[in-house]
Design a protein around this motif. Structure first.
Motif, PDB file in Angstrom:
ATOM      1  N   GLU A 163       1.263 -49.913  -7.024  1.00 63.64           N
ATOM      2  CA  GLU A 163       0.911 -50.026  -5.606  1.00 63.64           C
ATOM      3  C   GLU A 163       2.129 -49.909  -4.722  1.00 63.64           C
ATOM      4  O   GLU A 163       2.032 -49.596  -3.537  1.00 63.64           O
ATOM      5  N   VAL A 164       3.290 -50.228  -5.314  1.00 68.05           N
ATOM      6  CA  VAL A 164       4.514 -50.263  -4.532  1.00 68.05           C
ATOM      7  C   VAL A 164       5.598 -49.481  -5.270  1.00 68.05           C
ATOM      8  O   VAL A 164       5.736 -49.598  -6.491  1.00 68.05           O
ATOM      9  N   VAL A 165       6.356 -48.677  -4.516  1.00 65.39           N
ATOM     10  CA  VAL A 165       7.419 -47.883  -5.121  1.00 65.39           C
ATOM     11  C   VAL A 165       8.716 -48.087  -4.342  1.00 65.39           C
ATOM     12  O   VAL A 165       8.849 -47.584  -3.224  1.00 65.39           O
ATOM     13  N   VAL A 189       5.076 -33.354  -8.338  1.00 64.80           N
ATOM     14  CA  VAL A 189       3.820 -33.535  -9.075  1.00 64.80           C
ATOM     15  C   VAL A 189       4.057 -34.466 -10.261  1.00 64.80           C
ATOM     16  O   VAL A 189       3.275 -35.395 -10.523  1.00 64.80           O
ATOM     17  N   LEU A 190       5.154 -34.241 -10.958  1.00 62.40           N
ATOM     18  CA  LEU A 190       5.495 -35.130 -12.072  1.00 62.40           C
ATOM     19  C   LEU A 190       5.789 -36.538 -11.556  1.00 62.40           C
ATOM     20  O   LEU A 190       5.398 -37.528 -12.163  1.00 62.40           O
ATOM     21  N   GLN A 191       6.449 -36.613 -10.410  1.00 65.59           N
ATOM     22  CA  GLN A 191       6.741 -37.938  -9.860  1.00 65.59           C
ATOM     23  C   GLN A 191       5.443 -38.668  -9.472  1.00 65.59           C
ATOM     24  O   GLN A 191       5.320 -39.878  -9.684  1.00 65.59           O
ATOM     25  N   ALA A 192       4.487 -37.935  -8.965  1.00 69.05           N
ATOM     26  CA  ALA A 192       3.185 -38.541  -8.650  1.00 69.05           C
ATOM     27  C   ALA A 192       2.529 -39.062  -9.923  1.00 69.05           C
ATOM     28  O   ALA A 192       1.955 -40.158  -9.954  1.00 69.05           O
ATOM     29  N   ALA A 193       2.646 -38.277 -11.002  1.00 71.27           N
ATOM     30  CA  ALA A 193       2.084 -38.712 -12.283  1.00 71.27           C
ATOM     31  C   ALA A 193       2.789 -39.986 -12.756  1.00 71.27           C
ATOM     32  O   ALA A 193       2.139 -40.928 -13.226  1.00 71.27           O
ATOM     33  N   ASP A 194       4.113 -40.038 -12.612  1.00 66.69           N
ATOM     34  CA  ASP A 194       4.871 -41.237 -13.011  1.00 66.69           C
ATOM     35  C   ASP A 194       4.292 -42.487 -12.358  1.00 66.69           C
ATOM     36  O   ASP A 194       4.138 -43.535 -12.980  1.00 66.69           O
ATOM     37  N   ILE A 195       4.005 -42.344 -11.087  1.00 67.65           N
ATOM     38  CA  ILE A 195       3.597 -43.508 -10.289  1.00 67.65           C
ATOM     39  C   ILE A 195       2.123 -43.856 -10.545  1.00 67.65           C
ATOM     40  O   ILE A 195       1.772 -45.001 -10.804  1.00 67.65           O
TER      41      ILE A 195
END
Ligand code: TRP
Ligand code: SF4
Length: 328
Positions: A144-146, A132-138
């Protein structure tokens, strides 16, 4: 307009050549083509290191120093520390409200990590919410790209699902669904053939001296069937050869030929790999030394990075809070 990229690394120890092959070399290449954000994921590190966090600051500075030494350029990319931009936690809290528990409990990386980090108690509330935190980071940067390795794909999938669910619930296309950019480089195994990881003590670190590199390479297991010099070897089952493949591809053909035809012994083959690796590390270590001469340099870079990151982060949090009728 350049597309926006975000990636991150957890500051849990010194960086090794697995980080170089699996991420940094790639990040350096992406700097020109994309609008890049590179983040030290210190909150994510705390989730597993909370019992013994006294190295946290040292690791953060050490890792950023290595990033710059490997060629990340603060003029081209925004380099910052996650906890310096408090908006990561704002958005993570909002996302944690809309993320069903089952998504997190089923996440394969969660089960794997619990198994892998046996010595550490990560049976905590924060660790379950890691993605969830990683989703927030992005999504905070609407990246658009990770660029990530294969192991992170489940987190990227969850990020897309969280974005989709958010946009659905609040009936607005606020968050784009980011795509993973898989780091191509073959996953480098550690000296003992297992996954390269500090916790297995099987790494070659970016800071290792020439003699340390040689000592470590000498311990590597080669083709077990090749006992005498006159035995023909099979490079495809030899870990030493896979290192040649990643770090000195220009010698790959030659190494293969003399191995198959029993022209050179494994000791010599390893010595040459060690020298090849040290040649690759020498300029990185030289730059590192230069950077560390100016004690305030890293501070300045990270401060400037967090100011730039915050510009975009605060605008996203503002939009999100408005949509959710916060009293701001
Ligand atoms: N989970 C990533 C790893 O362990 C680190 C990370 C945190 C990350 N936040 C991120 C990677 C955002 C990509 C995007 O490697
Ligand atoms: Fe491996 Fe080189 Fe020995 Fe062949 S000669 S088995 S590639 S170390």
């Amino acid at each position: 307009m350049k597309k926006r990229i975000l990636s991150g690394m957890r500051p849990t120890g010194r960086l090794h050549i697995g980080h170089l092959a699996g991420a940094l070399d790639n990040w350096v290449k992406l700097q020109d083509e994309f609008n890049c954000f590179f983040m030290v994921a210190d909150w994510h590190a705390l989730m597993s290191e909370y019992e013994n966090p006294k190295e946290l600051k040292k690791n953060i500075l050490d890792n950023v120093c290595d990033w710059l030494s490997c060629g990340l350029d603060p003029e081209k990319a925004v380099i910052f520390v996650q906890s310096h931009v408090s908006e990561h936690l704002d958005l993570a809290m909002i996302f944690s409200c809309i993320t069903p528990l089952g998504w997190l409990e089923r996440c394969p990386t969660y089960k794997e990590q619990i198994k892998e980090l046996k010595g550490k108690d990560i049976n905590n509330y924060a660790f379950l919410g890691y993605p969830v935190l990683q989703a927030a980071d992005i999504l905070l940067y609407k990246a658009e790209v990770v660029p990530v390795g294969k192991d992170q794909l489940p987190h990227l999938e969850l990020t897309r699902e969280i974005a989709r669910r958010f946009n659905n619930i609040y009936k607005k296309e606020l968050f784009p669904e980011p795509k993973a950019l898989l780091t191509e480089s073959a996953k480098l195994t550690g000296l003992d053939g297992r996954k390269m990881s500090k916790s297995y003590d099987n790494t070659i670190n970016l800071s290792d001296s020439e003699s340390e590199v040689e000592k470590k390479v000498m311990q590597m297991i080669t083709d077990p069937k090749r006992i005498k010099l006159s035995d023909a070897g099979n490079p495809d089952v030899c870990n030493v050869f896979s290192y040649y493949n990643v770090f000195c591809p220009e010698r790959e053909q030659e190494v293969k030929d003399r191995c198959i035809n029993a022209k050179v012994g494994c000791t010599k083959c390893k010595k040459q790999l060690a020298s090849c690796l040290s040649d690759k590390l020498a300029p990185i270590q030289k730059t590192r030394k230069r950077i560390l001469q100016d004690k305030s340099y890293l501070d300045k870079i990270l401060k400037a990075g967090s100011v730039k990151a915050k510009e975009s982060a605060s605008s996203t949090v503002k939009q999100t809070k408005e949509l959710l009728h916060f009293y701001v």
